[in-house]
Design a protein around this motif. Structure first.
Motif, PDB file in Angstrom:
ATOM      1  N   TRP A 127       0.914  -1.226   0.075  1.00  0.00           N
ATOM      2  CA  TRP A 127      -0.024   0.104  -0.016  1.00  0.00           C
ATOM      3  C   TRP A 127       0.770   1.162   0.021  1.00  0.00           C
ATOM      4  CZ3 TRP A 127      -4.467  -2.044  -1.458  1.00  0.00           C
ATOM      5  CH2 TRP A 127      -4.697  -3.445  -1.114  1.00  0.00           C
ATOM      6  N   GLY A 128       0.072   2.485   0.532  1.00  0.00           N
ATOM      7  CA  GLY A 128       0.795   3.563   0.634  1.00  0.00           C
ATOM      8  C   GLY A 128       1.416   4.354  -0.619  1.00  0.00           C
ATOM      9  N   GLY A 129       0.877   3.723  -1.783  1.00  0.00           N
ATOM     10  CA  GLY A 129       1.120   4.323  -3.106  1.00  0.00           C
ATOM     11  C   GLY A 129       1.995   3.482  -3.959  1.00  0.00           C
ATOM     12  N   ILE A 132      -0.148   1.880  -6.911  1.00  0.00           N
ATOM     13  CA  ILE A 132      -0.640   2.947  -7.606  1.00  0.00           C
ATOM     14  C   ILE A 132       0.480   3.352  -8.468  1.00  0.00           C
ATOM     15  CG2 ILE A 132      -1.763   5.324  -7.461  1.00  0.00           C
ATOM     16  CD1 ILE A 132      -3.093   4.524  -4.656  1.00  0.00           C
ATOM     17  N   TYR A 248      -8.567   1.976 -10.990  1.00  0.00           N
ATOM     18  CA  TYR A 248      -8.093   1.485  -9.613  1.00  0.00           C
ATOM     19  C   TYR A 248      -9.197   0.850  -8.712  1.00  0.00           C
ATOM     20  CZ  TYR A 248      -5.240   0.762  -5.613  1.00  0.00           C
ATOM     21  OH  TYR A 248      -4.496   0.326  -4.426  1.00  0.00           O
ATOM     22  N   TRP A 333       2.918   3.580   9.663  1.00  0.00           N
ATOM     23  CA  TRP A 333       1.997   4.546   9.092  1.00  0.00           C
ATOM     24  C   TRP A 333       2.223   5.955  10.132  1.00  0.00           C
ATOM     25  CZ3 TRP A 333       1.087   3.701   4.216  1.00  0.00           C
ATOM     26  CH2 TRP A 333       0.819   2.507   3.902  1.00  0.00           C
ATOM     27  N   ARG A 336       5.255   8.045   9.012  1.00  0.00           N
ATOM     28  CA  ARG A 336       5.062   8.770   7.829  1.00  0.00           C
ATOM     29  C   ARG A 336       4.833  10.264   8.007  1.00  0.00           C
ATOM     30  NH1 ARG A 336       0.400   7.050   3.232  1.00  0.00           N
ATOM     31  NH2 ARG A 336      -0.936   7.348   5.131  1.00  0.00           N
ATOM     32  N   ASN A 349      -0.336  11.189   3.888  1.00  0.00           N
ATOM     33  CA  ASN A 349      -1.814  11.231   4.128  1.00  0.00           C
ATOM     34  C   ASN A 349      -1.964  11.437   5.684  1.00  0.00           C
ATOM     35  OD1 ASN A 349      -2.569  10.969   1.443  1.00  0.00           O
ATOM     36  ND2 ASN A 349      -2.467   8.505   1.674  1.00  0.00           N
ATOM     37  N   GLU A 351      -3.742  11.014   8.513  1.00  0.00           N
ATOM     38  CA  GLU A 351      -5.047  10.307   8.573  1.00  0.00           C
ATOM     39  C   GLU A 351      -5.444   9.472  10.034  1.00  0.00           C
ATOM     40  OE1 GLU A 351      -4.656   7.114   5.619  1.00  0.00           O
ATOM     41  OE2 GLU A 351      -2.873   6.268   6.905  1.00  0.00           O
ATOM     42  N   TYR A 499      -2.596   0.430  12.499  1.00  0.00           N
ATOM     43  CA  TYR A 499      -2.759   1.733  12.709  1.00  0.00           C
ATOM     44  C   TYR A 499      -3.386   1.888  14.287  1.00  0.00           C
ATOM     45  CZ  TYR A 499      -3.136   2.052   7.808  1.00  0.00           C
ATOM     46  OH  TYR A 499      -2.986   1.792   6.294  1.00  0.00           O
ATOM     47  N   ARG A 545     -11.618   0.971   8.684  1.00  0.00           N
ATOM     48  CA  ARG A 545     -11.554   2.452   7.895  1.00  0.00           C
ATOM     49  C   ARG A 545     -12.333   2.224   6.553  1.00  0.00           C
ATOM     50  NH1 ARG A 545      -5.756   4.405   6.623  1.00  0.00           N
ATOM     51  NH2 ARG A 545      -6.273   3.077   4.675  1.00  0.00           N
ATOM     52  N   TRP A 651      -6.953   7.175  -2.963  1.00  0.00           N
ATOM     53  CA  TRP A 651      -5.885   7.986  -2.151  1.00  0.00           C
ATOM     54  C   TRP A 651      -5.333   9.120  -2.974  1.00  0.00           C
ATOM     55  CZ3 TRP A 651      -6.464   7.305   2.810  1.00  0.00           C
ATOM     56  CH2 TRP A 651      -7.033   6.389   3.334  1.00  0.00           C
ATOM     57  N   GLU A 653      -2.286   9.431  -3.419  1.00  0.00           N
ATOM     58  CA  GLU A 653      -1.020   9.023  -4.172  1.00  0.00           C
ATOM     59  C   GLU A 653      -1.407   8.858  -5.704  1.00  0.00           C
ATOM     60  OE1 GLU A 653      -1.821   7.620  -1.473  1.00  0.00           O
ATOM     61  OE2 GLU A 653      -0.285   7.031  -0.286  1.00  0.00           O
TER      62      GLU A 653
HETATM   63  C1  GLA Z   1      -2.680   2.793   3.166  1.00  0.00           C
HETATM   64  C2  GLA Z   1      -2.642   4.200   3.862  1.00  0.00           C
HETATM   65  C3  GLA Z   1      -3.392   5.277   3.140  1.00  0.00           C
HETATM   66  C4  GLA Z   1      -2.983   5.226   1.576  1.00  0.00           C
HETATM   67  C5  GLA Z   1      -2.925   4.042   0.950  1.00  0.00           C
HETATM   68  C6  GLA Z   1      -2.835   3.957  -0.457  1.00  0.00           C
HETATM   69  O1  GLA Z   1      -4.092   2.586   3.221  1.00  0.00           O
HETATM   70  O2  GLA Z   1      -3.147   4.261   5.097  1.00  0.00           O
HETATM   71  O3  GLA Z   1      -3.158   6.536   3.770  1.00  0.00           O
HETATM   72  O4  GLA Z   1      -1.437   5.757   1.552  1.00  0.00           O
HETATM   73  O5  GLA Z   1      -2.270   3.041   1.733  1.00  0.00           O
HETATM   74  O6  GLA Z   1      -3.072   2.554  -0.920  1.00  0.00           O
END
Ligand code: GLA
Length: 690
Positions: A127-129, A132, A248, A333, A336, A349, A351, A499, A545, A651, A653
């Motif tokens: 994840w985290g881009g 993507i 996506y 996370w 980050r 992000n 969040e 998280y 979430r 997201w 990204e």
């Molecule tokens: C995780 C992160 C989000 C985002 C997505 C992208 O879920 O918590 O902030 O970066 O990955 O897929």
């Protein structure tokens, strides 16, 4: 409950009146209370999709000098030959800072870990881009946050155009012609055919976001017309949802030329072997995205380098991306956020509300390396009940008893009444951020309608009454309600420990449930273990979430209810493929069908009002909290679109269009880990020009 009511309740208890009479004591549901005002800090500049990009040939193309050196050394064909006939051209007028320059890195920090590169067999990239940046899809929706409402439809991407048949029962899709995978292999209908027939339609294969035939509509078929054209046929007219299901993370085809030989249908050893054929330490997996993975040091970093075959350019003919490298530091996370405000990372992000105050403080300093801007309240958490009672996840007797309760409206109402949403919000962050969330659609979607939202306000007395109505009372006086058979009710709550926010919310829920006599035990799992337990139905309840569907409606609409055997994450079919739908679940499905069956904006809005009413009245899930997130991004980057939300159709990204982002030459930081290198052959090392 006020004093006189309490007395009545006591009297009723002494007289042993029926639960029907007791129910009269429950507080009536209300409209959701108004959320504290919290406006997005920056508004997007609204445009039409065609203002952003078009497909056309340009007179000449260019690339970074260091990539040209590969061409000169005979290691790459000239850039014009690597590009498609008509590349995607980003329009300068829509770029906040105009055409860019090459070089530099975006240093991401992420909390996930890549599992392997077979997205199509369900592996996540951490994840985290990461994904993507690697996979591209037929359409794109992340940037729609800045598209005018009247033009709101997915953007073309690998599908450069499409036409509906007159009766709307079929859609002809035209792929970009002559685009190539990052290893030079042509991208064409073979990749589409493999995705459709051997991923989506093969029951043994579940791609990462779970696309199945239902994602594209039951009965939908796909026919290849020629190398760059295919046709989808539907059982209902104009199913626009299909265009969103091409974005996506669904219709993002994989490289058939490397996947196919591993698939059992074409000689691969087994489905397990297919899944594991591209492990996380295998480099240079071919992509259509702007960057290719060239290095992975477990628990340390993933490094991706520019894709020399990328099929997008700017109006001056410069091949994109501008950034030569994207890095993903493998951390947490929460880290980050910390690194982004400190300037050792470039993007976050924001969040997790626990980090809001500290991040805001740091970013407010004019010397801060990062810019921070809050967007709409698009992050929401809900508690989901496992609504399957016919075997999903193979429950034992205890779990089966909980499932039966989950299917009882009084029980679900009790849980909603027992949740003190104000306390949950305040425990995460003080201030105007969090709102009391009734569940279902979030207020930040245009389809949200407060008048159609039913809210069961916090009331422990009402919760207890509702528990009684569901047949649950503390018969042995130990503070925990007993099941009709006598045993204490004990519910397990699955929670994602990646998280801090998820854990904090879950701990709050456990305490609130104890207050009304419901014993809840946490099942704390991280990363893939959490996903496996959730997807495998190994839970009574879970907290999660929200995904896109609750904030955009259109992106992922099939997941808003059990429209298929594995669409709604809280209610999958059993091993025989059977779904034991509750009547209200069928209504939700009907609302979604009504939405999908019309182009009329008013009818669509009405369908979603009905959906929201049915969802919240029946407590399909318990809304816990909703709040805005902020995009934190280092000030050296140019072309960051105004008002990009961290989460909406996708997201941030995706929303910020990373392939268009650049760093002016005088601000570049020289942080590339693999300067001068490009991806080599699959499983081999990188290559250099000389
Ligand atoms: C995780 C992160 C989000 C985002 C997505 C992208 O879920 O918590 O902030 O970066 O990955 O897929």
């Amino acid at each position: 409950m006020s004093y006189p009511l309490r007395r009545t309740a006591l009297a009723a208890l002494l007289l042993g009146v029926s639960s029907v009479a007791m129910q009269a004591e429950m507080m009536a549901p209300t409209a959701p209370p108004d959320a504290p005002k919290f406006d997005a800090q920056v508004e997007p500049v609204y445009v039409n999709r065609s203002d952003i990009a078009e497909f056309k040939a340009l007179p000449a193309y260019s690339e970074p000098a260091w990539v040209k050196a590969f061409v000169d050394a005979g290691k790459l064909p000239p850039v014009a030959e690597r590009l498609p006939k008509e590349p995607m051209v980003y329009k300068t007028a829509n770029m906040p800072d105009g055409n860019g320059v090459y070089g530099d890195v975006m240093r991401h920090v992420i909390g996930g870990r890549p599992e392997g590169w077979n997205f199509w067999a369900g592996q996540n990239y951490g994840w985290g881009g990461i994904d993507i940046g690697l996979v591209e899809c037929l359409t794109r929706t992340g940037p729609l946050f800045e598209v005018n409402a009247a033009d709101l439809q997915p953007m073309p991407n690998l599908a450069k155009s499409w036409e509906w048949a007159e009766d709307g029962k079929s859609l002809t899709v035209h792929l970009i012609e002559g685009a190539k995978w990052s290893d030079g292999d042509p991208f064409d209908a073979e990749d589409i055919d493999f995705y459709w027939n051997d991923v989506v339609m093969d029951p043994e294969v579940t791609p990462l976001m779970g696309a199945s035939q239902e994602t594209y509509g039951a009965g939908t078929t796909l026919e290849i017309i020629d190398a760059y054209t295919f046709k989808m046929s539907f059982t209902t007219p104009f199913p626009e949802a299909v265009l969103y299901a091409m974005a996506y993370g669904n219709f993002c085809p994989g490289p058939a030329h490397v996947l196919k030989p591993q698939h059992p249908k074409y000689g691969g050893a087994s489905y397990a072997a297919f899944r594991d054929a591209f492990p996380a330490d295998m480099m240079n997996f071919p992509v259509m995205g702007g960057w290719v993975v060239v290095e992975h040091r477990p628990d340390d970093i993933v490094v991706t380098r520019r894709n020399p075959y990328y099929w997008k350019v700017d109006e001056s003919g410069q091949q994109l991306p501008y950034l030569d490298e994207l890095q993903y530091r493998l951390s947490t996370w929460g880290d980050r956020d910390v690194q982004a405000v400190a300037g050792t990372g470039d993007f976050s992000n924001l969040e997790q509300p626990e980090n809001f105050v500290e991040s805001l403080k740091k970013a407010a300093d004019p010397a801060s390396p990062a810019r921070l801007a809050f967007g709409p309240r698009s992050i929401g958490y809900q508690l989901f009940f496992n609504l399957s009672a016919n075997g999903w996840g193979e429950p034992d007797a205890r779990a089966q008893a909980v499932r039966e309760l989950n299917r009882n409206l009084d029980f679900r109402k009790a849980i909603s009444y027992a949740v003190d949403r104000q306390r949950i919000g305040d425990s995460l962050v003080k201030g105007p951020f969090t709102a009391l969330y009734a569940g279902g659609l979030l207020t930040s979607t245009s389809y949200y309608d407060a008048a159609s939202t039913v809210f069961y306000p916090f009331s422990q007395d009402s919760a207890k009454e509702a528990l009684k109505a569901a047949g649950l009372e503390d018969t042995d006086g130990n503070g925990v309600v007993n099941l009709p058979g006598g045993a204490d009710l004990n519910v397990t709550l699955l929670v994602n420990t990646d998280y801090a926010t998820d854990k904090n919310i879950a701990e709050g829920v456990v305490a609130m449930m104890a207050d009304v006599g419901v014993k809840v035990t946490l099942n704390n799992l991280a990363g893939k273990d959490f996903d496996n337990a959730r997807e495998g139905g190994k839970h009574d309840w879970y907290i999660r979430r929200n995904d896109q569907e609750f904030v955009s409606v259109v992106q992922g609409i099939s997941r808003l209810a059990p429209t298929g055997p594995a669409t709604a994450t809280w209610h999958y079919a059993n091993a025989a493929g059977e779904l034991d739908l509750l009547p209200f679940e069928q209504q939700l499905i009907d609302n979604i069908t009504a939405f999908n069956s019309t182009q009329d904006a008013t009818l669509r809005a009405d369908a979603m009002k009905e959906y929201q009413k049915t969802f919240t009245e029946n407590v399909n899930a318990v809304g816990l909290t909703a709040y805005p997130g902020a995009l934190i991004i280092n000030k050296r980057f140019a072309n960051i679109p105004l008002g990009a939300p961290i989460f909406m159709y996708n997201w941030a990204e995706d929303n910020i269009i990373r392939e268009r982002i650049y760093v002016p030459a005088d601000k570049q930081i020289g942080a590339e880990l693999r300067p001068g290198e490009l991806a080599g052959k699959l499983g081999e090392s990188t290559i250099k020009a000389e």
